[in-house]
Design a protein around this motif. Structure first.
Motif, PDB file in Angstrom:
ATOM      1  N   GLN A  65       0.851  -1.192   0.000  1.00 20.99           N
ATOM      2  CA  GLN A  65       0.000   0.000   0.000  1.00 20.99           C
ATOM      3  C   GLN A  65       0.887   1.244   0.000  1.00 20.99           C
ATOM      4  O   GLN A  65       2.044   1.189   0.400  1.00 20.99           O
ATOM      5  CB  GLN A  65      -0.901   0.010   1.243  1.00 20.99           C
ATOM      6  CG  GLN A  65      -1.902  -1.111   1.303  1.00 20.99           C
ATOM      7  CD  GLN A  65      -2.952  -0.990   0.212  1.00 20.99           C
ATOM      8  OE1 GLN A  65      -3.425   0.096  -0.097  1.00 20.99           O
ATOM      9  NE2 GLN A  65      -3.302  -2.117  -0.386  1.00 20.99           N
ATOM     10  N   ASP A  73      -3.529  12.551   0.378  1.00 25.30           N
ATOM     11  CA  ASP A  73      -4.750  11.763   0.173  1.00 25.30           C
ATOM     12  C   ASP A  73      -5.227  11.804  -1.273  1.00 25.30           C
ATOM     13  O   ASP A  73      -5.697  10.794  -1.812  1.00 25.30           O
ATOM     14  CB  ASP A  73      -5.866  12.255   1.102  1.00 25.30           C
ATOM     15  CG  ASP A  73      -5.589  11.925   2.560  1.00 25.30           C
ATOM     16  OD1 ASP A  73      -4.788  10.993   2.814  1.00 25.30           O
ATOM     17  OD2 ASP A  73      -6.161  12.587   3.443  1.00 25.30           O
ATOM     18  N   LYS A  74      -5.099  12.958  -1.909  1.00 29.10           N
ATOM     19  CA  LYS A  74      -5.525  13.098  -3.304  1.00 29.10           C
ATOM     20  C   LYS A  74      -4.659  12.219  -4.212  1.00 29.10           C
ATOM     21  O   LYS A  74      -5.179  11.551  -5.117  1.00 29.10           O
ATOM     22  CB  LYS A  74      -5.433  14.559  -3.732  1.00 29.10           C
ATOM     23  CG  LYS A  74      -5.960  14.835  -5.108  1.00 29.10           C
ATOM     24  CD  LYS A  74      -5.900  16.324  -5.427  1.00 29.10           C
ATOM     25  CE  LYS A  74      -6.385  16.596  -6.832  1.00 29.10           C
ATOM     26  NZ  LYS A  74      -6.274  17.999  -7.192  1.00 29.10           N
ATOM     27  N   GLU A  75      -3.356  12.198  -3.962  1.00 27.43           N
ATOM     28  CA  GLU A  75      -2.453  11.371  -4.764  1.00 27.43           C
ATOM     29  C   GLU A  75      -2.719   9.889  -4.538  1.00 27.43           C
ATOM     30  O   GLU A  75      -2.718   9.099  -5.487  1.00 27.43           O
ATOM     31  CB  GLU A  75      -0.997  11.704  -4.422  1.00 27.43           C
ATOM     32  CG  GLU A  75      -0.571  13.082  -4.883  1.00 27.43           C
ATOM     33  CD  GLU A  75       0.741  13.531  -4.294  1.00 27.43           C
ATOM     34  OE1 GLU A  75       1.420  14.352  -4.947  1.00 27.43           O
ATOM     35  OE2 GLU A  75       1.098  13.081  -3.182  1.00 27.43           O
ATOM     36  N   SER A  77      -5.565   8.543  -3.626  1.00 24.54           N
ATOM     37  CA  SER A  77      -6.833   8.244  -4.290  1.00 24.54           C
ATOM     38  C   SER A  77      -6.625   8.094  -5.797  1.00 24.54           C
ATOM     39  O   SER A  77      -7.168   7.182  -6.429  1.00 24.54           O
ATOM     40  CB  SER A  77      -7.841   9.360  -3.999  1.00 24.54           C
ATOM     41  OG  SER A  77      -9.022   9.153  -4.720  1.00 24.54           O
ATOM     42  N   HIS A  78      -5.833   8.988  -6.362  1.00 24.18           N
ATOM     43  CA  HIS A  78      -5.528   8.917  -7.795  1.00 24.18           C
ATOM     44  C   HIS A  78      -4.809   7.604  -8.119  1.00 24.18           C
ATOM     45  O   HIS A  78      -5.124   6.941  -9.115  1.00 24.18           O
ATOM     46  CB  HIS A  78      -4.669  10.114  -8.209  1.00 24.18           C
ATOM     47  CG  HIS A  78      -4.078   9.998  -9.574  1.00 24.18           C
ATOM     48  ND1 HIS A  78      -4.839  10.076 -10.711  1.00 24.18           N
ATOM     49  CD2 HIS A  78      -2.808   9.780  -9.973  1.00 24.18           C
ATOM     50  CE1 HIS A  78      -4.058   9.922 -11.767  1.00 24.18           C
ATOM     51  NE2 HIS A  78      -2.808   9.742 -11.340  1.00 24.18           N
ATOM     52  N   ARG A  80      -5.018   4.810  -6.564  1.00 26.68           N
ATOM     53  CA  ARG A  80      -5.975   3.691  -6.503  1.00 26.68           C
ATOM     54  C   ARG A  80      -6.615   3.496  -7.876  1.00 26.68           C
ATOM     55  O   ARG A  80      -6.753   2.368  -8.358  1.00 26.68           O
ATOM     56  CB  ARG A  80      -7.050   3.955  -5.458  1.00 26.68           C
ATOM     57  CG  ARG A  80      -6.740   3.375  -4.125  1.00 26.68           C
ATOM     58  CD  ARG A  80      -7.935   3.437  -3.174  1.00 26.68           C
ATOM     59  NE  ARG A  80      -7.417   3.906  -1.907  1.00 26.68           N
ATOM     60  CZ  ARG A  80      -7.652   5.089  -1.360  1.00 26.68           C
ATOM     61  NH1 ARG A  80      -8.463   5.940  -1.939  1.00 26.68           N
ATOM     62  NH2 ARG A  80      -7.103   5.418  -0.225  1.00 26.68           N
ATOM     63  N   ASP A  81      -7.010   4.619  -8.492  1.00 26.18           N
ATOM     64  CA  ASP A  81      -7.606   4.551  -9.831  1.00 26.18           C
ATOM     65  C   ASP A  81      -6.589   4.045 -10.856  1.00 26.18           C
ATOM     66  O   ASP A  81      -6.919   3.226 -11.718  1.00 26.18           O
ATOM     67  CB  ASP A  81      -8.126   5.924 -10.259  1.00 26.18           C
ATOM     68  CG  ASP A  81      -9.272   6.416  -9.390  1.00 26.18           C
ATOM     69  OD1 ASP A  81      -9.972   5.571  -8.786  1.00 26.18           O
ATOM     70  OD2 ASP A  81      -9.474   7.650  -9.315  1.00 26.18           O
TER      71      ASP A  81
END
Length: 120
Positions: A65, A73-75, A77-78, A80-81
């Motif tokens: 992970q 957090d934004k990075e 989340s990105h 994950r996509d």
């Protein structure tokens, strides 16, 4: 036979693109160059950056992970996509490669060497 040769012609660029993406995604030097260009080494110690590059490559490979701190957090989340896209890309790569191999074997079995040569 024409349909098989057209399919082979379409498979080759798709395989090249997917393999190229995979090669770049797991190239540590690529990340180091990009982090240098973006000034990441000015904000973090080299050891920290290198450790997180290894973590990122492992994450894209489906191992481990991403830890908050280096990545916000934004990075995360990105990523994950991106990881989902990579997983779909792996599936597509393996299916396309298997299809390509099966079609080449089929063409050899049918002794369609000239058609195979034109397709590849």
């Amino acid at each position: 036979m024409k349909a098989v040769s057209y399919l082979l012609i379409l498979l080759i660029p798709a395989l090249i693109i997917l393999l190229s993406i995979r090669m770049v995604a797991f190239d540590k030097d690529f990340y180091n160059k990009e982090f240098s260009r973006l000034g990441v080494y000015d904000k973090f110690e080299n050891n920290t950056v290198n450790q997180n590059v290894d973590e990122l490559i492992g994450y894209l490979a489906g191992k481990g992970q991403l830890q908050p701190g280096f990545f916000n957090d934004k990075e995360i989340s990105h990523m994950r996509d991106v990881s989902k896209l990579f997983n779909n890309g792996y599936i597509a790569l393996y299916l396309l490669a298997a299809t390509f191999i099966i079609l080449v074997i089929y063409m050899f079995m049918k002794k369609e060497y000239s058609v195979l040569g034109k397709a590849i």
